[in-house]
Every structure is written in C-alpha cells, then in structure tokens.
Enzyme design. Structure first.
Site, PDB file in Angstrom:
ATOM      1  N   HIS A 275       0.816  -1.032   0.165  1.00  0.00           N
ATOM      2  CA  HIS A 275       0.031   0.173   0.096  1.00  0.00           C
ATOM      3  C   HIS A 275       0.843   1.242   0.012  1.00  0.00           C
ATOM      4  O   HIS A 275       2.039   1.344   0.415  1.00  0.00           O
ATOM      5  CB  HIS A 275      -1.037  -0.078   1.213  1.00  0.00           C
ATOM      6  CG  HIS A 275      -0.128   0.146   2.556  1.00  0.00           C
ATOM      7  ND1 HIS A 275       0.130   1.321   3.133  1.00  0.00           N
ATOM      8  CD2 HIS A 275       0.345  -0.823   3.454  1.00  0.00           C
ATOM      9  CE1 HIS A 275       0.837   1.055   4.231  1.00  0.00           C
ATOM     10  NE2 HIS A 275       0.868  -0.105   4.455  1.00  0.00           N
TER      11      HIS A 275
ATOM     12  N   HIS B 294      11.721  -0.199 -12.840  1.00  0.00           N
ATOM     13  CA  HIS B 294      11.597  -1.709 -13.138  1.00  0.00           C
ATOM     14  C   HIS B 294      11.732  -2.286 -11.677  1.00  0.00           C
ATOM     15  O   HIS B 294      12.752  -2.196 -11.086  1.00  0.00           O
ATOM     16  CB  HIS B 294      12.721  -2.143 -13.762  1.00  0.00           C
ATOM     17  CG  HIS B 294      12.530  -3.634 -14.012  1.00  0.00           C
ATOM     18  ND1 HIS B 294      13.297  -4.476 -14.869  1.00  0.00           N
ATOM     19  CD2 HIS B 294      11.389  -4.598 -13.825  1.00  0.00           C
ATOM     20  CE1 HIS B 294      13.050  -5.826 -14.939  1.00  0.00           C
ATOM     21  NE2 HIS B 294      11.768  -5.702 -14.457  1.00  0.00           N
TER      22      HIS B 294
HETATM   23  C1  LIG Z   1      24.074  -5.640  -8.721  1.00  0.00           C
HETATM   24  C2  LIG Z   1      24.054  -6.167  -9.961  1.00  0.00           C
HETATM   25  C3  LIG Z   1      23.335  -4.925 -10.849  1.00  0.00           C
HETATM   26  C4  LIG Z   1      25.697  -5.834 -10.345  1.00  0.00           C
HETATM   27  O1  LIG Z   1      25.982  -5.985 -11.940  1.00  0.00           O
HETATM   28  P1  LIG Z   1      27.484  -5.941 -12.365  1.00  0.00           P
HETATM   29  O2  LIG Z   1      27.836  -4.704 -12.286  1.00  0.00           O
HETATM   30  O3  LIG Z   1      27.449  -6.508 -13.671  1.00  0.00           O
HETATM   31  O4  LIG Z   1      28.459  -6.879 -11.221  1.00  0.00           O
HETATM   32  P2  LIG Z   1      29.145  -8.154 -11.079  1.00  0.00           P
HETATM   33  O5  LIG Z   1      28.051  -9.339 -11.531  1.00  0.00           O
HETATM   34  O6  LIG Z   1      30.454  -7.743 -12.251  1.00  0.00           O
HETATM   35  O7  LIG Z   1      29.493  -8.376  -9.656  1.00  0.00           O
HETATM   36  C5  LIG Z   1      30.217  -7.281  -9.101  1.00  0.00           C
HETATM   37  C6  LIG Z   1      30.446  -7.784  -7.732  1.00  0.00           C
HETATM   38  O8  LIG Z   1      29.184  -7.657  -7.021  1.00  0.00           O
HETATM   39  C7  LIG Z   1      28.621  -8.863  -6.600  1.00  0.00           C
HETATM   40  N1  LIG Z   1      27.368  -8.965  -6.916  1.00  0.00           N
HETATM   41  C8  LIG Z   1      26.606  -8.975  -8.010  1.00  0.00           C
HETATM   42  N2  LIG Z   1      25.342  -9.254  -7.763  1.00  0.00           N
HETATM   43  C9  LIG Z   1      25.142  -9.196  -6.649  1.00  0.00           C
HETATM   44  C10 LIG Z   1      24.102  -9.602  -5.800  1.00  0.00           C
HETATM   45  N3  LIG Z   1      22.586  -9.600  -6.441  1.00  0.00           N
HETATM   46  N4  LIG Z   1      24.216  -9.610  -4.464  1.00  0.00           N
HETATM   47  C11 LIG Z   1      25.355  -9.393  -3.800  1.00  0.00           C
HETATM   48  N5  LIG Z   1      26.329  -9.541  -4.542  1.00  0.00           N
HETATM   49  C12 LIG Z   1      26.243  -9.165  -5.894  1.00  0.00           C
HETATM   50  C13 LIG Z   1      29.580 -10.000  -7.503  1.00  0.00           C
HETATM   51  O9  LIG Z   1      29.739 -11.380  -6.512  1.00  0.00           O
HETATM   52  C14 LIG Z   1      30.770  -9.148  -7.623  1.00  0.00           C
HETATM   53  O10 LIG Z   1      31.202  -9.642  -6.368  1.00  0.00           O
HETATM   54  P3  LIG Z   1      33.213  -9.674  -6.441  1.00  0.00           P
HETATM   55  O11 LIG Z   1      33.633  -8.421  -6.989  1.00  0.00           O
HETATM   56  O12 LIG Z   1      33.472  -9.750  -4.935  1.00  0.00           O
HETATM   57  O13 LIG Z   1      33.462 -10.871  -6.913  1.00  0.00           O
HETATM   58  C15 LIG Z   1      23.522  -7.029 -10.702  1.00  0.00           C
HETATM   59  O14 LIG Z   1      24.499  -8.290 -10.163  1.00  0.00           O
HETATM   60  C16 LIG Z   1      22.108  -7.494 -10.360  1.00  0.00           C
HETATM   61  O15 LIG Z   1      21.798  -7.919  -9.050  1.00  0.00           O
HETATM   62  N6  LIG Z   1      21.106  -7.120 -11.190  1.00  0.00           N
HETATM   63  C17 LIG Z   1      19.690  -7.162 -10.985  1.00  0.00           C
HETATM   64  C18 LIG Z   1      19.236  -8.276 -12.035  1.00  0.00           C
HETATM   65  C19 LIG Z   1      17.888  -8.431 -11.981  1.00  0.00           C
HETATM   66  O16 LIG Z   1      17.115  -8.347 -10.941  1.00  0.00           O
HETATM   67  N7  LIG Z   1      17.479  -8.531 -13.223  1.00  0.00           N
HETATM   68  C20 LIG Z   1      15.627  -8.437 -13.506  1.00  0.00           C
HETATM   69  C21 LIG Z   1      15.472  -9.463 -14.268  1.00  0.00           C
HETATM   70  S1  LIG Z   1      13.578  -9.428 -14.280  1.00  0.00           S
END
Ligand SMILES: CC(C)(COP(=O)(O)OP(=O)(O)OC[C@H]1O[C@@H](n2cnc3c(N)ncnc32)[C@H](O)[C@@H]1OP(=O)(O)O)[C@@H](O)C(=O)NCCC(=O)NCCS
Length: 206
Positions: free
Chosen positions: A138, A147
């Site tokens: 709410h 998004h």
């Molecule tokens: C947070 C996010 C944006 C980071 O993406 P990125 O910049 O490409 O980052 P990377 O995958 O290179 O990871 C960088 C670091 O963050 C960490 N990390 C990435 N995603 C994480 C998450 N969700 N939670 C915790 N740690 C995370 C990785 O393990 C990595 O750690 P390290 O440097 O110690 O190895 C991405 O992982 C994420 O969660 N995006 C959301 C995806 C989503 O919900 N999509 C919707 C589909 S409907």
C-alpha cells in the site's frame, strides 16, 4: 461488424517483448506487429527498426515498450523511447492474473506482469514495470521508467523514484525512499534510504 478494438505495436524483439505480447493476447487485445533490431518470435509481423516508430502515430496503434531493463544502458534506452512517444499513444498493460487494488493508479505505458500485486493507494508511474510475481504494497510510489523485477517485495509506503531497478527477489522495508537511477541488486534487503544513482546489494543492502 468492423472491429473497433484498439490495436498495438510492440517495440522490442526479445524476452520481455514476448512476455508483453502474451499478456496482450490474454487481455484479448490486438497485436499489429513489432519493431526492433531484428524479427522476434511470437510477436506478429516484423514492422521494421525502431526508427519506424514515428510512423506509429499514422497507424492508429498504441505502443508497448517491450525492451527489458536490467542495467543502466537498458534503462536509458527505455527512457529515450518513453520520451519520444506521446503519452496518449503509450499502452498500459495489466496481466489478467495480476491483483490490483481498486485505488491503485497505473500510468500510461506501465506494465504489470503475471501474478504481481499492487496495493491500496499505490501509484505505478509512466512506463514503469512491475514484473512477474512482484509485490508492491500500500501507498507506494513507483517512479517513471522504474523496474520492480520478478518477485521483489516492497512493503508499505516505499517511494522508488524514476529510472530505478529493484532487482529480482529484493526486499524493501516500509517507508524507504530510493533515489533516482539507483539499482538495488537481486536479493538485497533494503533497510535504509538509498541515494540517487548508486547500486546497493546484500543483506542489509549497502
Ligand atoms: C547488482 C548488479 C547490478 C551488479 O551487476 P554487475 O555490475 O554486472 O556486477 P558483477 O556481476 O560484475 O559483480 C560485481 C560484484 O558484485 C557481486 N554481486 C553481484 N550481484 C550481486 C547481488 N545481487 N548480491 C550480492 N552481490 C552481488 C558479485 O559477486 C561481484 O563481487 P566480487 O567483485 O567480490 O566478485 C547485478 O548483479 C544485479 O543484481 N542485477 C539485478 C538483476 C535483475 O534483478 N534483473 C531483473 C530481471 S527481471
């Protein structure tokens, strides 16, 4: 009898576009075809690249923004499209299995996907996505082009400003404000306000 149902064009050729096309058909609405960099599957006739969007006004069709939003680049692409289509040409689409409070407000161009729940007094802004199975309780405000990804859960009174991504499975505590362009990582638990244009992750999110 002529068919007076409004017709729609989807912008995009990938997975999110297909999800929207399916929702559109389940709503018994008409899909004229799709625009995108290539011809996609299950999206009706291919009508050309995004540059053909300017013709849409002449086709008497409503536009569905079928571009996914998983990072800042895709956020900016969606924003560009949102700024180039008149709000009265943007289709608002709610999957029939979504649950909407009668007092919720869903703005032009927004998409509420299968199984999502939108609570009392919540507003979903221009071109925003509340994706599959997400819960927005709410009195929340979901900003334009934001998004809320699959299975995310927002407690009551949360404000998410424009152009944000709330990652899949993230949880946001009641009353939190998330600043413009912020990204909340998948699975994060947000217990403090998030400044604009930062990414937070983890439990609790930092
Ligand atoms: C947070 C996010 C944006 C980071 O993406 P990125 O910049 O490409 O980052 P990377 O995958 O290179 O990871 C960088 C670091 O963050 C960490 N990390 C990435 N995603 C994480 C998450 N969700 N939670 C915790 N740690 C995370 C990785 O393990 C990595 O750690 P390290 O440097 O110690 O190895 C991405 O992982 C994420 O969660 N995006 C959301 C995806 C989503 O919900 N999509 C919707 C589909 S409907």
């Amino acid at each position: 009898m002529p068919d007076h149902k409004p017709t729609h064009i989807i912008l995009g050729a990938g997975g999110h576009a297909r999800v929207m096309a399916e929702a559109l058909r389940l709503c018994d609405l008409t899909l004229q075809g799709h625009l995108g960099p290539f011809a996609g599957q299950g999206l009706g006739p291919y009508l050309g690249t995004d540059s053909a969007l300017t013709d849409v006004a002449h086709r008497d069709a409503f536009v569905l923004i079928g571009l996914g939003f998983v990072n800042t680049d895709s956020m900016n692409r969606r924003k560009h499209i949102l700024n180039s289509v008149a709000p009265d040409r943007l289709a608002t689409l709610v999957h029939p299995s979504a649950i909407l409070s009668p007092s919720a407000q869903i703005d032009a161009g927004a998409f509420v996907a299968a199984g999502a729940i939108i609570g009392t007094g919540t507003k979903v802004g221009l071109g925003a996505i509340v994706n599959t199975g997400a819960i927005v309780d709410h009195d929340c405000l979901i900003g334009a082009n934001t998004h809320v990804a699959t299975g995310a859960r927002l407690a009551g009174g949360v404000t998410v400003m424009d152009d944000c991504l709330i990652g899949t499975g993230a949880v946001v505590r009641q009353g939190i404000t998330i600043g413009t362009g912020a990204i909340v990582a998948a699975g994060a638990v947000v217990v403090r306000d998030v400044p604009a244009a930062v990414t937070v992750m983890g439990v609790p999110a930092r």
